[in-house]
Scaffold this active site. Structure first.
Site, PDB file in Angstrom:
ATOM      1  N   THR A   1      42.448  35.684  44.389  1.00 31.25           N
ATOM      2  CA  THR A   1      43.153  35.465  43.131  1.00 31.25           C
ATOM      3  C   THR A   1      43.925  36.739  42.829  1.00 31.25           C
ATOM      4  O   THR A   1      43.319  37.798  42.620  1.00 31.25           O
ATOM      5  CB  THR A   1      42.163  35.172  41.983  1.00 31.25           C
ATOM      6  OG1 THR A   1      41.355  34.065  42.358  1.00 31.25           O
ATOM      7  CG2 THR A   1      42.909  34.849  40.697  1.00 31.25           C
TER       8      THR A   1
ATOM      9  N   LYS B   1      46.252  28.281  39.423  1.00 32.80           N
ATOM     10  CA  LYS B   1      44.925  28.869  39.204  1.00 32.80           C
ATOM     11  C   LYS B   1      44.840  29.563  37.832  1.00 32.80           C
ATOM     12  O   LYS B   1      43.901  29.345  37.072  1.00 32.80           O
ATOM     13  CB  LYS B   1      44.644  29.873  40.325  1.00 32.80           C
ATOM     14  CG  LYS B   1      43.507  30.821  40.088  1.00 32.80           C
ATOM     15  CD  LYS B   1      42.218  30.375  40.708  1.00 32.80           C
ATOM     16  CE  LYS B   1      41.077  31.283  40.279  1.00 32.80           C
ATOM     17  NZ  LYS B   1      39.796  30.851  40.744  1.00 32.80           N
TER      18      LYS B   1
ATOM     19  N   LYS C   1      39.396  38.967  34.469  1.00 32.85           N
ATOM     20  CA  LYS C   1      40.436  39.223  35.476  1.00 32.85           C
ATOM     21  C   LYS C   1      41.501  38.113  35.434  1.00 32.85           C
ATOM     22  O   LYS C   1      42.704  38.383  35.402  1.00 32.85           O
ATOM     23  CB  LYS C   1      39.799  39.295  36.870  1.00 32.85           C
ATOM     24  CG  LYS C   1      40.824  39.359  37.997  1.00 32.85           C
ATOM     25  CD  LYS C   1      40.222  39.237  39.395  1.00 32.85           C
ATOM     26  CE  LYS C   1      41.350  39.087  40.410  1.00 32.85           C
ATOM     27  NZ  LYS C   1      40.899  39.046  41.798  1.00 32.85           N
TER      28      LYS C   1
END
Ligand code: NAD
Length: 291
Positions: free
Chosen positions: A87, A162, A237
């Protein structure tokens, strides 16, 4: 297939192990994590990438991905595919894809959902950006490591999907937790709150499938002392990546911004680090309107 696998940590290790178990020839490299059984150990990222049909990376962030890409792209065979499953920020995903394209390579950004459990069980979901040919090449590997791969569009589309998904998840978890804490103070029993909301218009994945209240709804990290699951710092994050992306395209995301600020306080100034992201509920329980 001959596969180079770079980044064999909590996620990459079991993903590489599943590729080996399916009969692929995997050479791995990590700065510190051990190679799973059956993965040949390379001495550098470039060595792991040399001669591979597909190079998979599973790394902590975009800066590290860019550094690893600088090293592996020149070592890769023309026509091979660089598939990043980390990611990372959308800009890094696109920069690496451009660099791979200029070197005659295919490139995919293919972040995952499903966590360490999904990586181990081979049930991850991949959200994929990049060219159709590269997607077709890697699809058999996605089918081994996961249960679903969605080709979302051009380079960066996987990371975009995402972070948008996880922005909804973070905001919804906070909303679910603050509503439980309000219900507590109003004297409403948690099981009644669950019964109503899970079958009413307030329902959501966070309420119905991952209820943050212990003893209520299906078994979730709340029933296990808020052991992650999905750790609050990983949610932070992803929320930060969503806000970085929102800034870069001038998108107004007030709820995502508020969620990022709340998880930052929880992880960095309170006791949230190492706890599941649903531990926002005990946080709210302890607080009043003044904090
Ligand atoms: P991790 O820290 O366990 O693994 C990362 C690995 O990369 C480490 O073993 C580290 O030594 C290695 N590494 C760092 N720099 C390197 C370099 N230059 N060369 C080679 N190896 C290097 O992290 P993780 O939990 O496996 O997560 C990996 C990625 O997956 C992250 O981007 C994370 O956001 C994403 N992700 C994690 C989860 C999860 O539940 N853990 C879920 C979805 C997505």
């Amino acid at each position: 297939m001959k596969i180079g696998f770079i980044g064999l940590g909590n996620m990459g290790g079991p993903m590489a192990a599943n590729l080996v178990a399916a009969g692929h020839d995997v050479t791995g490299f990590d700065l510190s994590a051990p190679c799973p059984d059956g993965v040949a150990k390379a001495d550098s990222a470039a060595a792991a990438a040399t001669g591979a049909d597909v190079v998979i990376t599973m790394l902590p962030n975009g800066a590290i991905l860019r550094a690893v890409a600088d090293e592996v792209i020149p070592a890769m065979t023309k026509g091979a595919v660089l598939c990043d499953c980390s990611t990372v920020d959308v800009d890094s995903a696109r920069a690496v894809a451009d660099q791979a394209d200029a070197a005659g390579l295919g490139a995919l950004d293919a972040p995952v959902s499903g966590g360490v459990g999904g990586a181990t069980a081979g049930t991850l979901t991949f959200m994929v950006g990049g060219g159709a040919d590269a997607f077709a090449t890697v699809q058999p590997l996605f089918n081994i490591m996961g249960q679903k791969a969605v080709h979302c569009g051009a380079a960066g589309a996987g990371q975009s999907a995402k972070i948008c998904n996880n922005m909804i998840l973070g905001v919804t978890m906070i909303a679910t937790c603050e509503a439980f804490a309000l219900a507590d103070k109003l004297g409403l029993a948690r099981d009644k709150m669950f019964d109503v909301v899970s079958t009413s218009s307030g329902y959501s994945w966070t309420m119905n499938a991952y209820c943050p209240a212990p003893g209520v709804g299906p078994t979730s990290p709340a029933d296990n002392g808020y052991q992650p699951g999905f750790a609050a710092e990983l949610m932070l994050k992803d929320l930060r990546l969503s806000q970085q992306a929102a800034e870069s395209v001038d998108a107004d995301t007030p709820m995502g911004q508020a969620a990022a600020a709340l998880y930052a306080a929880f992880v960095e100034a309170e006791d949230g680090k190492g706890r599941d992201f649903s531990a926002m509920l005990p946080r709210f329980e302890k607080r009043g309107r003044g904090g």
